[in-house]
Design an enzyme around this catalytic site. Structure first.
Site, short mmCIF file in Angstrom:
data_model
loop_
_atom_site.label_atom_id
_atom_site.label_comp_id
_atom_site.label_asym_id
_atom_site.label_seq_id
_atom_site.Cartn_x
_atom_site.Cartn_y
_atom_site.Cartn_z
N PRO A 243 0.99 -1.00 -0.13
CA PRO A 243 0.14 -0.03 0.15
C PRO A 243 0.87 1.32 -0.03
O PRO A 243 2.00 1.27 0.39
CB PRO A 243 -0.93 -0.25 1.35
N ASP A 244 0.29 2.37 -0.72
CA ASP A 244 1.00 3.60 -0.45
C ASP A 244 0.61 4.29 0.76
O ASP A 244 -0.36 4.97 1.14
CB ASP A 244 0.22 4.43 -1.65
N ALA A 245 1.24 3.85 1.95
CA ALA A 245 0.99 4.19 3.25
C ALA A 245 2.18 4.27 4.14
O ALA A 245 2.31 3.64 5.26
CB ALA A 245 -0.04 3.20 3.77
N LYS B 95 1.65 8.14 6.69
CA LYS B 95 0.67 8.66 5.64
C LYS B 95 -0.24 7.46 4.98
O LYS B 95 0.08 6.39 4.90
CB LYS B 95 1.33 9.60 4.82
#
Ligand code: SPV
Ligand code: MG
Length: 305
Positions: free
Chosen positions: A60-62, A123
């Site tokens: 994930p973009d996390a 984020k």
């Protein structure tokens, strides 16, 4: 003009483009090959985006990948391409000291600009459905910009400050106040992000912004906005952040569905680039020529008959 740009450092190159063009067009990439394709198609610069790079790592973009993993991709792009790389560095991978380390690494690798955003760590991608993004305080983010500015050696290296106020549902007033504070702290450009389906809030921001530095946008959700509309609101840079990644995903999915049920692989030939075009992309013939030159030199030196 292009020859002139090629003699400059990439950060100088990016600044010159910002000065001389009505709008700078940047396209996202996720590895050296996609970056090269962006360059071949005459974009001004390449966005080394965290969403796309996280996707190619299957995570994930996390804030899951480390700085080093993002850095490796961006520096491969910088080695391969002759146009500026703008690295999406999420929240800066920590506090001001982490930002300083990050700026040194990215600048030394020949990357033209880094972009950091004022979200909390870890984020989440800004466009996540029902996503909620907390911001750090203005003071904490100003500290990161001051640190970034202090760490850069080349005055042209660009620090892009990304304002996430509108994404987080905060007021236009807050977005403008933060943007102005970030410019005062030394940001070289302001990226104002929005997840609205129309560009109204982006236009309102750009029209009200009192700063002098360029305004940058990523129109993923307000995708019908036209270049001349952005220009007329004095927006100086547009980033098409994830279209290459999504196109690669779609074309591979389509191909794989056909391939799985085919008797032979010729069924997908019309969906493939030729081997020749990939050889060209990876400069295969260049090394062949270099090796021939090397052989000639060895002959001259008497090592080969
Ligand atoms: C990215 O491309 O990684 C971005 C833009 O940061 S967004 O996906 O809209 O957050
Ligand atoms: Mg990102």
């Amino acid at each position: 003009m292009e020859l002139f740009f090629s003699l400059l450092s990439q950060s100088e190159n990016l600044r010159k483009k910002l000065d001389s063009k009505s709008i700078v067009k940047v396209c996202g990439a996720f590895d050296a090959m996609s970056a090269k394709l962006v360059e071949i198609n005459n974009f001004d610069a390449i966005w080394s985006g965290s969403f796309a790079i996280s996707s190619t790592h299957g995570v994930p973009d996390a804030s899951i990948l480390t700085m080093t993993e993002f850095f490796d991709v961006a520096s491969n792009m910088a080695q391969t391409c002759d146009i500026p790389i703008i690295a999406d560095c999420d929240t800066g991978y920590g506090g001001p000291s982490n930002v300083m380390h990050m700026v040194k690494k990215y600048e030394n690798a020949g990357i033209a600009a880094v972009c950091i955003e004022d979200k909390t760590f870890p984020k989440r991608n800004s466009l996540l459905k029902d996503g909620s993004n907390e911001l750090i305080s203005e003071k904490e983010f100003v500290a990161k910009i001051l640190a970034a500015k202090d760490a850069k050696k080349n005055k042209d290296f660009m620090i892009i400050a990304r304002v996430e106020s509108l994404i987080s549902g905060l007021s236009m007033e807050t977005a403008l106040k933060r943007a102005e504070a970030y410019e005062d702290a030394g940001a070289d450009a302001i990226l104002i992000h929005s997840k609205q389906k129309n560009p109204d809030e982006i236009f309102e921001f750009a029209d009200s912004f009192k700063g002098n530095c360029p305004v940058v946008v990523i129109p993923t959700t307000y995708d019908t906005v036209k270049i001349n509309e952005l220009e007329s609101h004095n927006i100086k840079m547009v980033i098409y952040a994830n279209q290459t990644l999504r196109a690669a995903h779609k074309s591979m999915m389509n191909l794989l569905k056909i391939l799985k049920n085919s008797e032979n692989i010729s069924s997908v030939n019309d969906k493939l680039s030729s081997m020749e075009s990939i050889f060209e992309l990876q400069s295969m013939y260049e090394i062949e020529n270099k090796e021939k030159e090397l052989e000639e030199k060895l002959k001259k030196l008497g090592y080969i008959n």
